[in-house]
Scaffold this motif. Structure first.
Motif, PDB file in Angstrom:
ATOM      1  N   ASP A  77     104.513 -34.078  52.377  1.00  0.00           N
ATOM      2  CA  ASP A  77     104.660 -32.759  53.006  1.00  0.00           C
ATOM      3  C   ASP A  77     104.413 -31.621  52.031  1.00  0.00           C
ATOM      4  O   ASP A  77     103.720 -30.645  52.355  1.00  0.00           O
ATOM      5  CB  ASP A  77     106.081 -32.597  53.563  1.00  0.00           C
ATOM      6  CG  ASP A  77     106.374 -33.569  54.695  1.00  0.00           C
ATOM      7  OD1 ASP A  77     105.743 -34.642  54.732  1.00  0.00           O
ATOM      8  OD2 ASP A  77     107.236 -33.255  55.528  1.00  0.00           O
ATOM      9  N   ALA A  78     104.989 -31.757  50.818  1.00  0.00           N
ATOM     10  CA  ALA A  78     104.946 -30.650  49.870  1.00  0.00           C
ATOM     11  C   ALA A  78     103.528 -30.385  49.380  1.00  0.00           C
ATOM     12  O   ALA A  78     103.220 -29.289  48.906  1.00  0.00           O
ATOM     13  CB  ALA A  78     105.864 -30.943  48.679  1.00  0.00           C
ATOM     14  N   VAL A  79     102.664 -31.391  49.503  1.00  0.00           N
ATOM     15  CA  VAL A  79     101.309 -31.267  48.954  1.00  0.00           C
ATOM     16  C   VAL A  79     100.355 -30.643  49.977  1.00  0.00           C
ATOM     17  O   VAL A  79      99.332 -30.066  49.608  1.00  0.00           O
ATOM     18  CB  VAL A  79     100.802 -32.655  48.494  1.00  0.00           C
ATOM     19  CG1 VAL A  79      99.400 -32.594  47.943  1.00  0.00           C
ATOM     20  CG2 VAL A  79     101.755 -33.242  47.453  1.00  0.00           C
ATOM     21  N   THR A  98      99.829 -35.348  59.155  1.00  0.00           N
ATOM     22  CA  THR A  98     100.491 -36.512  59.748  1.00  0.00           C
ATOM     23  C   THR A  98     102.001 -36.498  59.495  1.00  0.00           C
ATOM     24  O   THR A  98     102.662 -37.535  59.539  1.00  0.00           O
ATOM     25  CB  THR A  98      99.896 -37.810  59.154  1.00  0.00           C
ATOM     26  OG1 THR A  98      99.985 -37.744  57.719  1.00  0.00           O
ATOM     27  CG2 THR A  98      98.440 -37.983  59.564  1.00  0.00           C
ATOM     28  N   ALA A  99     102.548 -35.297  59.248  1.00  0.00           N
ATOM     29  CA  ALA A  99     103.945 -35.191  58.815  1.00  0.00           C
ATOM     30  C   ALA A  99     104.867 -34.844  59.970  1.00  0.00           C
ATOM     31  O   ALA A  99     104.536 -34.029  60.831  1.00  0.00           O
ATOM     32  CB  ALA A  99     104.064 -34.134  57.727  1.00  0.00           C
ATOM     33  N   LEU A 114      89.512 -22.946  60.288  1.00  0.00           N
ATOM     34  CA  LEU A 114      89.657 -24.313  60.781  1.00  0.00           C
ATOM     35  C   LEU A 114      90.565 -24.340  62.008  1.00  0.00           C
ATOM     36  O   LEU A 114      91.241 -23.349  62.319  1.00  0.00           O
ATOM     37  CB  LEU A 114      90.223 -25.215  59.661  1.00  0.00           C
ATOM     38  CG  LEU A 114      91.545 -24.801  58.987  1.00  0.00           C
ATOM     39  CD1 LEU A 114      92.746 -25.197  59.822  1.00  0.00           C
ATOM     40  CD2 LEU A 114      91.633 -25.462  57.604  1.00  0.00           C
ATOM     41  N   ARG A 115      90.512 -25.470  62.709  1.00  0.00           N
ATOM     42  CA  ARG A 115      91.431 -25.695  63.836  1.00  0.00           C
ATOM     43  C   ARG A 115      92.494 -26.685  63.342  1.00  0.00           C
ATOM     44  O   ARG A 115      92.182 -27.833  63.030  1.00  0.00           O
ATOM     45  CB  ARG A 115      90.673 -26.276  65.033  1.00  0.00           C
ATOM     46  CG  ARG A 115      89.619 -25.319  65.615  1.00  0.00           C
ATOM     47  CD  ARG A 115      88.746 -26.019  66.640  1.00  0.00           C
ATOM     48  NE  ARG A 115      88.030 -27.129  66.010  1.00  0.00           N
ATOM     49  CZ  ARG A 115      87.707 -28.263  66.617  1.00  0.00           C
ATOM     50  NH1 ARG A 115      88.009 -28.443  67.894  1.00  0.00           N
ATOM     51  NH2 ARG A 115      87.068 -29.216  65.967  1.00  0.00           N
ATOM     52  N   GLY A 116      93.729 -26.214  63.267  1.00  0.00           N
ATOM     53  CA  GLY A 116      94.813 -27.054  62.755  1.00  0.00           C
ATOM     54  C   GLY A 116      95.405 -27.925  63.846  1.00  0.00           C
ATOM     55  O   GLY A 116      95.367 -27.594  65.035  1.00  0.00           O
ATOM     56  N   GLY A 117      95.954 -29.062  63.434  1.00  0.00           N
ATOM     57  CA  GLY A 117      96.583 -29.962  64.388  1.00  0.00           C
ATOM     58  C   GLY A 117      97.578 -30.880  63.693  1.00  0.00           C
ATOM     59  O   GLY A 117      97.685 -30.908  62.463  1.00  0.00           O
ATOM     60  N   VAL A 118      98.330 -31.593  64.531  1.00  0.00           N
ATOM     61  CA  VAL A 118      99.291 -32.568  64.011  1.00  0.00           C
ATOM     62  C   VAL A 118      99.043 -33.904  64.680  1.00  0.00           C
ATOM     63  O   VAL A 118      98.835 -33.972  65.915  1.00  0.00           O
ATOM     64  CB  VAL A 118     100.747 -32.112  64.274  1.00  0.00           C
ATOM     65  CG1 VAL A 118     101.732 -33.148  63.734  1.00  0.00           C
ATOM     66  CG2 VAL A 118     101.003 -30.743  63.657  1.00  0.00           C
TER      67      VAL A 118
END
Lengths: 280, 280
Positions: A77-79, A98-99, A114-118
């Motif tokens: 996560d931190a990275v 993927t967090a 960009l288009r962000g996603g999870v």
């Protein structure tokens, strides 16, 4: 970008740790192409790439990433924020982390590029474990409709259990996952050490562990709680405290867990376990 | 008493709680006769007797117990000494308790009148659960050789896993059982409540729970520890603390468990999870 019409996707993984090591072969098995891989450790990246059948470019720089339909950040996560700040993605790229505990808003500073996603797989990924992907819940989130559609397509190729979850509920799920996975694993580890202290085989506890779990999945665990804590069995609790004297940290944790069980269950009904009034 | 030569035993149960409710039908299925039953609650005693096929005398008094080869005390630990003090057993009777944490010495005051023993089934007995008796470890102890032989005979008719264990090691085993059964059950209960708080289905966590357990039984749990605690992932730990704000007791227990995981694992190797030195 016409990715939503394609069955097979070109994927670049950023990160070559445990999640990537499990996800990459599963993606390939589902027919997708892992066209590129970047890792903070070039050795890990090369090692993972060598285990994949297709040609996978190991990117030497976050400034030279191959073209792909999806960029998956399989990173601690931190990275993630640091990699997002450093990487150069093609304009409009779909980039998903993927967090469980990272909000979608981690992508907000880059929304023009960009288009962000999870793409959050709810599972624990131990080394050398075969993961049953079809039953792994995949939790998706994206603000952009086409991004969400592509993530659905990717997820459906791996798992039967795909659902959309916003960042708040995904965090709640992630917290609960710690309670039912990381924490019980720690307690099982303590149990194993105590058996070793006693010179007894760990396997002795396996039937109990399996039944405890089967029972907890079949009925609400709080209603199935057994043991000296919920019985307020002071004599047994004192014997256990004495038996843990050589392990003061675990003795303390034992008391904290006992207090939590008792606080959750509330006071014992009057006369339960009360031996007075014994009929002869 | 020639019981050691008999295959089938006449058994009296004292106590009609969970252990008795599971044990009595298993004894009958193994061919033994549950000839008598005594309970602090006559209603419970009658209810259990009615579920058994053979004629079972429900003893109305601890002064009038039927003759038997074995008297099994299926009672809460705290009640055992009181029942021993009150009951009148035939001279030389074999009387065994079923408790993990009670030493054999609980019988010491009565050594002129009875042969004491321990018949401890290492399992959790939830209502309505079918118990796989052949795999339940049965832990035996007795000072008298003929008593031990009879307990072996009884145990072998129920389980493949029979072993002699002295009171000290049995207590150590019982403590470990709390760590791997009662405590994880409590944590699973918290996880279930948190899912309910979030409006998410409990079943969502089941694949994770099963894999966590399978992994913990396949490799030492401490080496398989995952999650934000062992990673010293401060940002995620802070998000989780915030997510538990409405549940302050569990927020505290979360911190205690996290501290225990970190103390067990020791400090993180230098540079692990360290995003500095990111290669571009």
């Amino acid at each position: 970008m016409m990715t939503t019409d394609l069955t097979l996707l070109r994927i670049v993984l950023l990160g070559a740790g445990r999640v990537a090591a499990h996800l990459a072969p599963a993606l390939v098995a589902a027919g997708h192409a892992v066209v590129g891989l970047w890792s903070r450790s070039p050795e890990s990246g090369a090692a993972l790439a060598s285990r994949l059948p297709g040609p996978t470019t190991v990117a030497s720089s976050l400034h030279h990433l191959p073209d792909a339909d999806v960029y998956l950040l399989t990173l601690p996560d931190a990275v993630v924020p640091e990699v997002l700040a450093a990487a150069r993605f093609p304009v409009g790229a779909l980039v998903a982390h993927t967090a469980g505990a990272l909000p979608l808003s981690v992508f907000a500073p880059y929304k023009e590029q960009l288009r962000g996603g999870v793409f959050y797989p709810l599972q624990t990924f131990g080394p050398g474990r075969a993961i049953a992907w079809p039953s792994v819940p995949l939790c998706l989130e994206a603000a952009d409709a086409s991004a969400l559609a592509t993530l659905h397509q990717l997820a459906a190729s791996l798992s039967r259990d795909v659902r959309e979850l916003d960042s708040v509920r995904r965090l709640q799920l992630h917290v609960a996952a710690v309670w039912v996975s990381n924490f019980p694993n720690h307690l099982l580890g303590i149990g194993r050490e105590l058996l070793e202290d006693a010179g007894l085989p760990w396997e002795l506890l396996h039937p109990l562990i399996r039944e405890t779990l089967d029972k907890a999945l079949a009925q609400p665990p709080f209603t199935a709680q057994t043991g000296p804590a919920v019985r307020h069995d002071a004599a047994t609790l004192a014997r256990h405290a004495a038996a843990l004297a050589a392990r003061p940290r675990w003795q303390e944790l034992y008391q904290q867990l006992t207090a939590s069980i008792q606080a959750t269950a509330g006071p014992l009904p009057a006369a339960a376990n009360n031996a007075s009034g014994l009929r002869l």
